[in-house]
Design an enzyme around this catalytic site. Structure first.
Site, mmCIF file in Angstrom:
data_model
loop_
_atom_site.group_PDB
_atom_site.id
_atom_site.type_symbol
_atom_site.label_atom_id
_atom_site.label_comp_id
_atom_site.label_asym_id
_atom_site.label_seq_id
_atom_site.Cartn_x
_atom_site.Cartn_y
_atom_site.Cartn_z
ATOM 1 N N PRO A 126 0.910 -1.318 -0.080
ATOM 2 C CA PRO A 126 0.065 0.199 -0.021
ATOM 3 C C PRO A 126 0.841 1.430 0.070
ATOM 4 C CG PRO A 126 -0.583 -1.544 1.643
ATOM 5 C CD PRO A 126 0.575 -2.005 1.173
ATOM 6 N N GLY A 129 1.376 8.745 0.396
ATOM 7 C CA GLY A 129 2.108 9.978 -0.102
ATOM 8 C C GLY A 129 3.843 9.480 -0.350
ATOM 9 N N GLY A 130 4.154 8.095 0.030
ATOM 10 C CA GLY A 130 5.440 7.636 -0.052
ATOM 11 C C GLY A 130 6.454 8.516 0.818
ATOM 12 N N THR A 131 5.895 9.101 1.823
ATOM 13 C CA THR A 131 6.920 10.155 2.935
ATOM 14 C C THR A 131 7.636 9.212 3.822
ATOM 15 O OG1 THR A 131 5.281 10.446 4.097
ATOM 16 C CG2 THR A 131 5.493 11.876 2.274
ATOM 17 N N SER A 132 7.446 7.751 3.745
ATOM 18 C CA SER A 132 7.822 6.930 4.782
ATOM 19 C C SER A 132 9.432 7.118 5.197
ATOM 20 C CB SER A 132 7.655 5.487 4.789
ATOM 21 O OG SER A 132 8.338 4.551 5.580
ATOM 22 N N GLY A 260 0.045 -1.503 6.692
ATOM 23 C CA GLY A 260 -0.209 -2.048 5.430
ATOM 24 C C GLY A 260 0.122 -3.664 5.660
ATOM 25 N N GLY A 263 -3.599 -5.359 5.738
ATOM 26 C CA GLY A 263 -4.818 -4.788 4.759
ATOM 27 C C GLY A 263 -4.366 -3.384 4.516
ATOM 28 N N ILE A 265 -6.105 0.270 4.747
ATOM 29 C CA ILE A 265 -6.917 1.314 5.211
ATOM 30 C C ILE A 265 -7.389 2.068 4.101
ATOM 31 C CG2 ILE A 265 -7.332 3.184 6.640
ATOM 32 C CD1 ILE A 265 -5.038 2.042 8.560
ATOM 33 N N TYR A 460 13.202 13.647 19.715
ATOM 34 C CA TYR A 460 13.364 13.650 18.125
ATOM 35 C C TYR A 460 14.949 13.920 17.838
ATOM 36 C CZ TYR A 460 12.106 14.348 13.266
ATOM 37 O OH TYR A 460 12.098 13.998 11.884
#
Length: 550
Positions: A126, A129-132, A260, A263, A265, A460
């Site tokens: 899945p 936006g591909g920002t992982s 993902g 499944g 979302i 962070y």
């Protein structure tokens, strides 16, 4: 859609300020000559291996124009935006790419795609936006015959608004700006603003348990979910939209953060709020990181924390001032003023309040400032706070610029209780520093607190070092592994809001225990019995790039 080789869109890049260049030279050595990314045509792509019979079936589901395997589409969906992803993208040395990318337009099409891929034993990744930044969308095949990336870009609508209940339902592929634009027409906001806001999706937020920059006030995404709809290879799960329930363990909680692996979302119902009429962002200086953490703990436990509550340590404050133009007369005057106030090594805090009226914001600010001053804070006004708000999404562009100059720059985040926060901070910083110094690439490491809870807070970390030429991924892996080992050993969480993905999966048993992993695998076996959903993430980790051979 983001540019294929880096973050965001063209037109937002800026050269490194002279002060930042001077700091980096002093900390990590001379910057290398600028190295641009390879041309798209020079990216090495494996041959597409989608079985012809399955291709015909997928075309029948979504249409030929919505099943693509051209070069640019495969490259755009071949990686997220973590450091290891960007190193390989810029060099054109991808480890893999999807054999095709499908763009379904409905939950029913998603279900049909999952059935077809499960029967053909083809992996499904899945993609929002591909920002992982943790390898969460890498197109790994596992032991499957091929891999299909399933883009949710066409599921991008506001489905419904329940003004009486203050909830709104969205399709999972809706991007952050579009979501806020749609809510604005109803006088509402979600208030979820991660640094990836401009390019990430609501489904991605929920699948990774995202936190926004104002989550101290608005709540993390998992606190905002009241219902969702997920499609799995075994069927569909739709949790009811309810304010609360005691009907057994929460299936909603199982799916939120599932990355993902269980499944897809496809639809989410979230709590929303009336849009704030007044926003005030300002800066404060604290005399030390320890004093600042004590101040933040007092704020949140007194119910007086600002919606945005951010505290930089001494090193991050120094880096931030350098990036803002540390050699200017104004910056020098600020340092002199703070030194005279006893803040020789200041820690910058950004506090933001949002509310329905000036009176509301003023009252909340007054209560917070009283606590901050009791811990030695010096008010710096709205100029710095406003500058932070204006540039709050810009840091990933700076990372691209640093990469072009041969600088490793990476982030990681964790969280712990207040009683353990200081030890965790020390241990993780020392682990990163030690791992990189051992490789002859002394780093600069900095950190901030970004989210507050009554019981604890997040940390962070960012670190930068000269890239180890020819061993860039091995260098990165050494630092990442050392940090994760320190986090597990000192009782922190592997991720406060970036998720597990591929990068943290090997350490997950250290946080949830063997039985916890077995329980998650049992859920996966029920919902994804063939094991096609997002292989190598969360569970059954694939070896990380740069990891030593077993």
């Amino acid at each position: 859609m983001m540019r294929w080789w880096g973050w965001g869109e063209d037109g937002h890049d800026e050269p490194l300020p002279p002060g930042a260049q001077a700091l980096l030279r002093a900390e990590v050595g001379e910057l290398g000559p600028r190295r641009d990314h390879v041309a798209l045509d020079d990216v090495a792509l494996p041959e597409a291996r989608l079985p012809a019979e399955l291709r015909e079936r997928l075309v029948a589901i979504v249409g030929a124009e919505h099943l693509r395997d051209d070069r640019i589409t495969r490259v755009r969906h071949a990686a997220g935006r973590g450091y290891a992803d960007l190193v390989r993208l810029r060099a054109g040395t991808l480890a893999g790419a999807p054999d095709a990318v499908a763009f379904p337009a409905s939950a029913e099409q998603v279900a049909a795609l999952l059935r077809a891929c499960s029967e053909a034993r083809v992996a499904v990744v899945p993609f929002g936006g591909g920002t992982s930044v943790v390898g969460g969308v890498e197109p790994l095949r596992g032991d499957c015959a091929a891999v299909l990336t399933l883009s949710l870009a066409r599921l991008d609508k506001l489905v419904a608004v329940d003004a009486a209940s203050l909830t709104a339902t969205f399709e999972a592929g809706m991007l952050g700006p579009a979501l806020e634009d749609a809510l604005r027409e109803h006088g509402l906001t979600l208030g979820h603003f991660p640094q990836s806001f401009e390019h990430s999706t609501v489904g991605g937020w929920v699948a990774t348990r995202s936190a926004g920059q104002a989550s101290t006030g608005y709540g993390r995404i998992d606190a905002l979910v009241v219902g969702l709809r997920a499609v799995t290879p075994s069927g569909e799960i739709a949790t009811r939209t309810l304010p609360a329930s005691a009907a057994g363990p929460s299936l909603r909680e199982l799916l939120v953060g599932s990355e993902g692996a269980l499944g897809v979302i496809v639809e989410v119902t979230l709590r929303v709020r009336p849009r704030p009429a007044v926003r005030r962002y300002e800066a404060f200086s604290l005399p030390s990181f320890e004093a600042g953490a004590d101040a933040f703990r007092a704020l949140v436990q007194a119910g007086a924390a600002p919606d945005v509550s951010r505290l930089s340590d001494e090193q991050e404050t120094r880096v931030s001032l350098a990036l803002a133009g540390g050699d200017t007369l104004q910056a020098k005057a600020l340092r002199g003023y703070l030194s005279a106030r006893g803040h020789a090594r200041p820690c910058l805090s950004i506090c933001g309040w949002e509310g329905a009226s000036e009176h509301d914001v003023r009252a909340r600010r007054t209560a917070a400032v009283r606590v901050l001053r009791a811990h030695g804070a010096v008010a710096l006004g709205t100029g710095i706070g406003g500058a932070w708000e204006h540039g709050r999404y810009h840091a990933p562009y700076l990372r691209d610029e640093l990469l072009a100059h041969g600088v490793l720059v990476e982030t990681l985040e964790t969280a712990a209780t207040w009683s353990g926060l200081g030890a965790l901070y020390d241990a993780v910083g020392a682990a990163i520093d030690g791992a990189l110094r051992e490789r002859g690439t002394a780093p600069v490491v900095w950190c901030h607190v970004s989210h507050l809870y009554r019981a604890g807070a997040s940390l962070y970390f960012t670190f930068a070092a000269r890239q180890q030429e020819g061993a860039e991924l091995e260098q990165w892996h050494a630092a990442k592994a050392a940090a994760n080992d320190a986090i597990v050993a000192h009782g922190g969480t592997l991720s406060h809001h970036h998720a597990i993905g591929r990068d943290h999966a090997a350490w997950l048993p250290g946080e949830v225990g063997p039985l916890g992993v077995a329980l998650l695998r049992a859920a996966k076996a029920t919902l994804d019995p063939v094991g096609v959903m997002n292989p190598g993430k969360l569970l059954d980790p694939a070896p990380l790039p740069g990891a030593p051979a077993a």
